[in-house]
Design a protein around this motif. Sequence first.
Motif, mmCIF file in Angstrom:
data_model
loop_
_atom_site.group_PDB
_atom_site.id
_atom_site.type_symbol
_atom_site.label_atom_id
_atom_site.label_comp_id
_atom_site.label_asym_id
_atom_site.label_seq_id
_atom_site.Cartn_x
_atom_site.Cartn_y
_atom_site.Cartn_z
ATOM 1 N N GLU A 1 10.278 6.121 -1.961
ATOM 2 C CA GLU A 1 9.980 6.084 -3.392
ATOM 3 C C GLU A 1 11.166 5.528 -4.179
ATOM 4 N N SER A 2 12.377 5.898 -3.764
ATOM 5 C CA SER A 2 13.576 5.420 -4.454
ATOM 6 C C SER A 2 13.738 3.913 -4.319
ATOM 7 N N ALA A 3 13.445 3.403 -3.135
ATOM 8 C CA ALA A 3 13.523 1.952 -2.936
ATOM 9 C C ALA A 3 12.486 1.246 -3.788
ATOM 10 N N TYR A 4 11.274 1.791 -3.834
ATOM 11 C CA TYR A 4 10.230 1.186 -4.653
ATOM 12 C C TYR A 4 10.579 1.233 -6.140
ATOM 13 N N LYS A 5 11.316 2.249 -6.541
ATOM 14 C CA LYS A 5 11.764 2.323 -7.934
ATOM 15 C C LYS A 5 12.682 1.152 -8.245
ATOM 16 N N ILE B 1 0.829 -1.203 0.000
ATOM 17 C CA ILE B 1 0.000 0.000 0.000
ATOM 18 C C ILE B 1 0.868 1.260 0.000
ATOM 19 N N GLY B 2 2.155 1.097 0.378
ATOM 20 C CA GLY B 2 3.077 2.236 0.324
ATOM 21 C C GLY B 2 2.943 3.159 1.519
ATOM 22 N N GLN B 3 3.042 2.599 2.719
ATOM 23 C CA GLN B 3 2.970 3.396 3.937
ATOM 24 C C GLN B 3 4.051 4.480 3.936
ATOM 25 N N SER B 4 3.639 5.710 4.190
ATOM 26 C CA SER B 4 4.532 6.864 4.346
ATOM 27 C C SER B 4 5.134 7.393 3.045
ATOM 28 N N VAL B 5 4.622 6.939 1.895
ATOM 29 C CA VAL B 5 5.022 7.540 0.626
ATOM 30 C C VAL B 5 3.767 7.948 -0.129
ATOM 31 N N CYS B 6 3.934 8.754 -1.174
ATOM 32 C CA CYS B 6 2.772 9.210 -1.932
ATOM 33 C C CYS B 6 2.135 8.046 -2.683
ATOM 34 N N GLU B 7 0.892 8.229 -3.099
ATOM 35 C CA GLU B 7 0.144 7.153 -3.745
ATOM 36 C C GLU B 7 0.836 6.649 -5.006
ATOM 37 N N THR B 8 1.399 7.555 -5.781
ATOM 38 C CA THR B 8 2.052 7.138 -7.019
ATOM 39 C C THR B 8 3.490 6.675 -6.794
ATOM 40 N N CYS B 9 3.955 6.742 -5.538
ATOM 41 C CA CYS B 9 5.330 6.355 -5.218
ATOM 42 C C CYS B 9 5.471 4.865 -4.910
ATOM 43 N N ARG B 10 4.388 4.233 -4.462
ATOM 44 C CA ARG B 10 4.452 2.812 -4.100
ATOM 45 C C ARG B 10 4.725 1.961 -5.337
ATOM 46 N N TYR B 11 5.287 0.777 -5.116
ATOM 47 C CA TYR B 11 5.736 0.004 -6.275
ATOM 48 C C TYR B 11 4.608 -0.433 -7.212
ATOM 49 N N PRO B 12 3.380 -0.743 -6.750
ATOM 50 C CA PRO B 12 2.354 -1.109 -7.735
ATOM 51 C C PRO B 12 2.039 0.028 -8.706
ATOM 52 N N GLU B 13 2.035 1.268 -8.205
ATOM 53 C CA GLU B 13 1.765 2.415 -9.074
ATOM 54 C C GLU B 13 2.939 2.679 -10.020
ATOM 55 N N GLN B 14 4.163 2.522 -9.502
ATOM 56 C CA GLN B 14 5.330 2.697 -10.366
ATOM 57 C C GLN B 14 5.355 1.614 -11.452
#
Length: 250
Positions: free
Chosen positions: A230-234, A59-72
């Motif tokens: 966000e960088s880690a999710y990237k 769900i990407g706790q503590s990052v923006c909605e588009t920052c989580r890995y499913p959105e990326q």
Amino acid sequence: MTTEFKQIVIVLFSIFLTSCSSDEMSSQNNFVVVPPATIPVTPVVNTINYMALGDSYTIGQSVCETCRYPEQLKASLKALYPQKSISLDIIAKTGWTTTNLISEIKTQNPKSNYDLVTLLIGVNNQYQGRNFSIYEKEFPELVTKAIALAKGNKKNVIVISIPDYAYTPFGKVQMEGQGEKISAEINKYNMFAENYCVTNNVVFVSITDITRQGLVNPGLVAGDGLHPSESAYKLFTERLLPKVKAVLQN
């Protein structure tokens, strides 16, 4: 034969010829137009349906909605397949264990029409000190559910390893002296998941090593000091993408 009689015969013969000619033309023009056979056209699939299952890491706790890995990942797929629309559904929540995720999938009862399903779950089983036997029982059940959601095709499912929160400021400070224990337990969960996936021909992608750089590279940790940034999710997305492309080419 008189001249008058000859003229009558000629007129009648002319009428007869004209009549025959008209009938012949009528016969030639009186045809049926047969339409060409209709060839069935296979509809083009213009949507890629993606479902992400998990917990706070999904769900990407503590990052923006588009920052989580499913959105990326969704954005990357859109760039790769500009002619298609990408549909993303997420069933995930911070703090969820395998038990919580199973329960929510049953509650939502989503359709089994996904071209891609990712599963990342288990850290809260470890963090909450739940018996490992629960994960041994429920992880396979979740993989089975993921396959069912992925049109019954196990090749459409990707399991992602559990990040290691021992390599975060939270893990270092709040779990002081337990870093090695946390990492050993995370390894145990990931080893079980990977072995299960290998045995059952399900794709397994490890991203744990990325999260173990969190203390030497603080940019990989979100502002809460615990979850991926966000960088880690990237980096997660870059590692997932080749496997996802292979899935979508099946």
